[in-house]
Each structure stands twice: as C-alpha cells, then as structure tokens.
Motif scaffolding. Sequence first.
Motif, mmCIF file in Angstrom:
data_model
loop_
_atom_site.group_PDB
_atom_site.id
_atom_site.type_symbol
_atom_site.label_atom_id
_atom_site.label_comp_id
_atom_site.label_asym_id
_atom_site.label_seq_id
_atom_site.Cartn_x
_atom_site.Cartn_y
_atom_site.Cartn_z
ATOM 1 N N LEU A 1 0.840 -1.187 0.000
ATOM 2 C CA LEU A 1 0.000 0.000 0.000
ATOM 3 C C LEU A 1 0.880 1.244 0.000
ATOM 4 C CD1 LEU A 1 -2.670 -0.861 2.722
ATOM 5 C CD2 LEU A 1 -3.035 -0.828 0.253
ATOM 6 N N ASP A 2 0.534 2.222 -0.836
ATOM 7 C CA ASP A 2 1.079 3.577 -0.711
ATOM 8 C C ASP A 2 0.249 4.280 0.356
ATOM 9 O OD1 ASP A 2 2.601 2.978 -2.886
ATOM 10 O OD2 ASP A 2 1.709 4.453 -4.222
ATOM 11 N N ILE A 3 0.885 4.770 1.392
ATOM 12 C CA ILE A 3 0.159 5.512 2.422
ATOM 13 C C ILE A 3 0.479 6.992 2.237
ATOM 14 C CG2 ILE A 3 -0.263 5.799 4.887
ATOM 15 C CD1 ILE A 3 -1.187 3.115 3.665
ATOM 16 N N HIS A 4 -0.527 7.757 1.838
ATOM 17 C CA HIS A 4 -0.330 9.116 1.362
ATOM 18 C C HIS A 4 -0.254 10.125 2.498
ATOM 19 C CE1 HIS A 4 -2.789 7.399 -2.233
ATOM 20 N NE2 HIS A 4 -1.548 6.955 -2.219
ATOM 21 N N ASP A 5 0.545 11.165 2.290
ATOM 22 C CA ASP A 5 0.721 12.155 3.350
ATOM 23 C C ASP A 5 -0.491 13.063 3.514
ATOM 24 O OD1 ASP A 5 1.036 13.595 0.995
ATOM 25 O OD2 ASP A 5 3.108 14.201 1.393
ATOM 26 N N TYR A 6 -1.435 13.016 2.583
ATOM 27 C CA TYR A 6 -2.608 13.885 2.675
ATOM 28 C C TYR A 6 -3.855 13.162 3.184
ATOM 29 C CZ TYR A 6 -3.291 11.790 -1.957
ATOM 30 O OH TYR A 6 -3.416 10.902 -3.007
ATOM 31 N N ASN A 7 -3.787 11.860 3.435
ATOM 32 C CA ASN A 7 -4.940 11.183 4.038
ATOM 33 C C ASN A 7 -4.518 10.032 4.956
ATOM 34 O OD1 ASN A 7 -4.301 9.423 1.835
ATOM 35 N ND2 ASN A 7 -6.078 10.115 0.659
ATOM 36 N N GLY A 8 -3.912 8.979 4.421
ATOM 37 C CA GLY A 8 -3.566 7.839 5.266
ATOM 38 C C GLY A 8 -2.612 8.182 6.393
ATOM 39 N N GLN A 9 -1.583 8.979 6.100
ATOM 40 C CA GLN A 9 -0.636 9.347 7.148
ATOM 41 C C GLN A 9 -1.276 10.267 8.184
ATOM 42 O OE1 GLN A 9 3.429 10.397 5.933
ATOM 43 N NE2 GLN A 9 3.039 9.436 3.943
ATOM 44 N N LEU A 10 -2.203 11.097 7.770
ATOM 45 C CA LEU A 10 -2.924 11.948 8.722
ATOM 46 C C LEU A 10 -3.748 11.091 9.678
ATOM 47 C CD1 LEU A 10 -4.170 14.839 6.408
ATOM 48 C CD2 LEU A 10 -2.119 14.778 7.863
ATOM 49 N N ALA A 11 -4.347 10.021 9.135
ATOM 50 C CA ALA A 11 -5.119 9.119 9.987
ATOM 51 C C ALA A 11 -4.234 8.447 11.022
ATOM 52 C CB ALA A 11 -5.817 8.064 9.123
ATOM 53 N N LEU A 12 -3.045 8.034 10.615
ATOM 54 C CA LEU A 12 -2.127 7.388 11.542
ATOM 55 C C LEU A 12 -1.616 8.365 12.593
ATOM 56 C CD1 LEU A 12 -0.338 5.180 8.917
ATOM 57 C CD2 LEU A 12 -1.645 4.329 10.879
ATOM 58 N N GLU A 13 -1.482 9.637 12.228
ATOM 59 C CA GLU A 13 -1.139 10.645 13.231
ATOM 60 C C GLU A 13 -2.250 10.762 14.270
ATOM 61 O OE1 GLU A 13 -0.256 14.364 11.382
ATOM 62 O OE2 GLU A 13 1.346 13.541 10.126
ATOM 63 N N SER A 14 -3.496 10.760 13.807
ATOM 64 C CA SER A 14 -4.619 10.837 14.748
ATOM 65 C C SER A 14 -4.675 9.616 15.654
ATOM 66 C CB SER A 14 -5.935 10.968 13.973
ATOM 67 O OG SER A 14 -5.978 12.157 13.210
ATOM 68 N N ALA A 15 -4.191 8.488 15.135
ATOM 69 C CA ALA A 15 -4.158 7.253 15.917
ATOM 70 C C ALA A 15 -2.910 7.149 16.780
ATOM 71 C CB ALA A 15 -4.235 6.051 14.974
ATOM 72 N N ASP A 16 -2.040 8.163 16.728
ATOM 73 C CA ASP A 16 -0.799 8.181 17.499
ATOM 74 C C ASP A 16 0.076 6.970 17.170
ATOM 75 O OD1 ASP A 16 1.036 9.252 19.262
ATOM 76 O OD2 ASP A 16 0.134 8.337 21.043
ATOM 77 N N LEU A 17 0.178 6.673 15.870
ATOM 78 C CA LEU A 17 0.951 5.514 15.432
ATOM 79 C C LEU A 17 1.962 5.868 14.334
ATOM 80 C CD1 LEU A 17 -1.855 2.784 15.314
ATOM 81 C CD2 LEU A 17 0.022 2.943 16.961
ATOM 82 N N SER A 18 2.331 7.130 14.243
ATOM 83 C CA SER A 18 3.233 7.541 13.175
ATOM 84 C C SER A 18 4.602 6.878 13.291
ATOM 85 C CB SER A 18 3.392 9.061 13.172
ATOM 86 O OG SER A 18 2.180 9.692 12.802
ATOM 87 N N ASP A 19 5.125 6.766 14.504
ATOM 88 C CA ASP A 19 6.437 6.147 14.670
ATOM 89 C C ASP A 19 6.397 4.678 14.263
ATOM 90 O OD1 ASP A 19 7.501 8.514 15.550
ATOM 91 O OD2 ASP A 19 7.413 7.998 17.682
ATOM 92 N N GLU A 20 5.353 3.981 14.689
ATOM 93 C CA GLU A 20 5.216 2.568 14.335
ATOM 94 C C GLU A 20 5.080 2.410 12.820
ATOM 95 O OE1 GLU A 20 3.771 3.018 18.546
ATOM 96 O OE2 GLU A 20 3.703 4.180 16.691
ATOM 97 N N PHE A 21 4.350 3.311 12.203
ATOM 98 C CA PHE A 21 4.195 3.273 10.754
ATOM 99 C C PHE A 21 5.533 3.445 10.051
ATOM 100 C CE2 PHE A 21 3.846 6.194 7.060
ATOM 101 C CZ PHE A 21 3.388 5.274 6.137
ATOM 102 N N ARG A 22 6.308 4.419 10.485
ATOM 103 C CA ARG A 22 7.595 4.665 9.823
ATOM 104 C C ARG A 22 8.508 3.451 9.908
ATOM 105 N NH1 ARG A 22 6.596 10.132 11.421
ATOM 106 N NH2 ARG A 22 7.389 9.763 13.520
#
Length: 378
Positions: free
Chosen positions: A46-67
């Motif tokens: 999956l491409d996780i886009h900085d304008y939607n999917g990555q914003l969702a992961l920020e709201s979920a407080d999971l950006s570090d895990e995603f990276r």
Amino acid sequence: MTTDVTIIGAGLGGLTLARVLHVHGIPATVYEAEPSPAARSQGGMLDIHDYNGQLALESADLSDEFRGLILEGRQAMRVLAPDGAVLHEMPDDGTGGRPEVQRGELRQILLDALPADTVQWGHKVSGARTLDEGRHEVTFADGSTVVTSLLVGADGAWSRVRPLLSTATPEYIGKSVVETYLYDADTRHPAVAKAVGGGAMIALTPAREIFAHRERGATLHAYVGLSEPQDWFASIDFTDAEAATARIAQEFGGWAPELTALITGGDIAPALRPLYALPTGHRWDRVPGVTLLGDAAHLSAPNGEGANLAMLDGAELGKALAAHRDDIEAALTAYEQAMFPRSTEAAIFEGAEAHGADSDNSTTHDLIAAITRHEQPQ
C-alpha cells in the motif's frame, strides 16, 4: 448484550476508528468474520499518502510505528511496453509522500495498539435491523446478537450494514484481475525481477495489463488485468490452476517473456478478482445511530485511494465522536458532511487520472494496492 460503539469489520478503516476512539478514552468493540488475524493473506503493498492515510495514523498516534514499516525504495515506478522496452521510469524520490508498506503489517500495528478484547473474531454478520431510539441489533451467523447505540459498517464492498442506509449495491466495472505471486524472484526469476525493478511496474494495452510490485524480500506480487465481461471469466476453470494459467497467458501472446512469466511462473494458483464499484457520489439520508466508512460507504474502481480513505474515514469519525461525546447525531452529521464530498472527489479525480494517457501520473503507481481491496460477494 448491549454496547455503545459497535464496529463491523476489522480492516484498516474499522481498526483506525477503534484506535482513535481508544486514544480519546472511548471504548468500542469490533466484530470480524474471520476467525483470527492470520486467517487469510491481507493483500500486498500500500502507498500511504501524506494527505490522508498518514494523517489518519497521526490521529491514531501511530506515526512512529508506521515509519518502522516503510520499505525503502519501493516508491520507484517503471512503465514498460508489452515488448519489455522501458517507456518511463521514476525513482523513489525519498520524500516519504507516498511510502510503501505491507498491508498485513500495517493492520498488525493497529491491532497491537488496541486492548486485547477489542476485536471479537469469528463473528460473521448475517443481518442488522433498526430498533428504537437510534439503536440497532446485529445478528451473527451463530445466532447471537448485539444491540448498540452506535453501529458503524466498516465491512467492505459487500457490507451487511449498508442496507440500513442505502439500497445501492456494487456493480461489476467490466474488468477483473488475476493475482499471482513469484517467490525468491531474484534467484529463480532474475529476468522478471529485473523487469519489475525495485518498486512497481506496469505494462498495458487498452484491454490487457500487468501490474507487479516488489514486496518484502524478493517476492513479486502481480495483478493481471483483463477487461472482459464476467461470463468470459466464468468459462475458465480456476480450480484447474494449470489450465487457468495457460488460458490467461494466451491473452498476452507476443508480450515479452519476462512479463508473461508473471503469469506462468506463479508459485500459487492464480486467483480471480472481479472488480466492483458503488455509484460515484454514493450517499444516504441521515439515519440515527448508524453510519458507514471505507468501501462500505464509497467502494470505487481501483484508484489507489481505498485504504487511505478508509483510514481517514475512521480517524475523522473517531475525532467527531470525541468532539461530540454527548451528541452522536451531531458527530455523525459532521462526519458524513465531510466524508461524502471527500470520497466523491477522490473517485472522480483519481479515476480520471488513472484512465489518462500521461504515463508519469503517480496514480498508476497506486492501482496495484487498490486492487487487493476488491473481494467477491459472500
């Protein structure tokens, strides 16, 4: 049994909603038909886009895990002619705007971020009905039921919750794909691995196309697209892997062997994936106590936005509920008023881009991921 927030479907959208609610201290229960997290493959990249999917992961407080899941270099894209000639090549620019991850790994970080009893596995929904005062009852295949004051259908293309809101059903878009895998390709299929390159590859003619992606390690995951009616595919016996492979390969006569090997060299039986879509702009009138997200709400032809939009839907709904804790209807109204135009715009814009002639449009890169989310009716 009565619960406050009931989510049907433990896909990326439903789990994102559950996680954002958890971040805000709001409990939820997710019911999933599959018996366990490992019951089936979760699809490819999956491409996780900085304008939607990555914003969702920020709201979920999971950006570090995603990276930590990002596969470096996989944003690279090659466009080949049927004879194997390279028409266009885009390197991974390293900006992180559309980084690639394995879908199953992304789902797992969401699961790991929820309390252990949040997801109830092995609960296949057989139906749902409206009660009074905004409550709904969900019935499962084993005869058990749950009554909830907020029901969210995150259950994909063939949602059992959608009929509470809409009579719309997905329609076949005139194309199906055949899915194949080649394992240890660098060693066993070096010419194919070279053709695909370090990220994604697409070769296409008006009615025939091959998409492939390099997944973790040396696995090549391919989708062979054919624009044909469903009756055409029904004439092929996909229970006979050898015969089905030969019949599909026949449609690519004259193509370069390093491309057709993505069909003939598969290490698992070819899997047929018909593609469906809901009407563009699908929406419904507000019904108290129930809503939809992701493909249940706005299934579209493959456009690379499905998983990203589902996660953003889940995050935005979770934030709306946190902002209107004492007024579910205000939360659902705010969520739907933003979700309807957002999903319609994505379907129209990305669909137009995907069918355009510009070989360097980045939407092509996302079609591979989008195909995996289309499942046949249950």
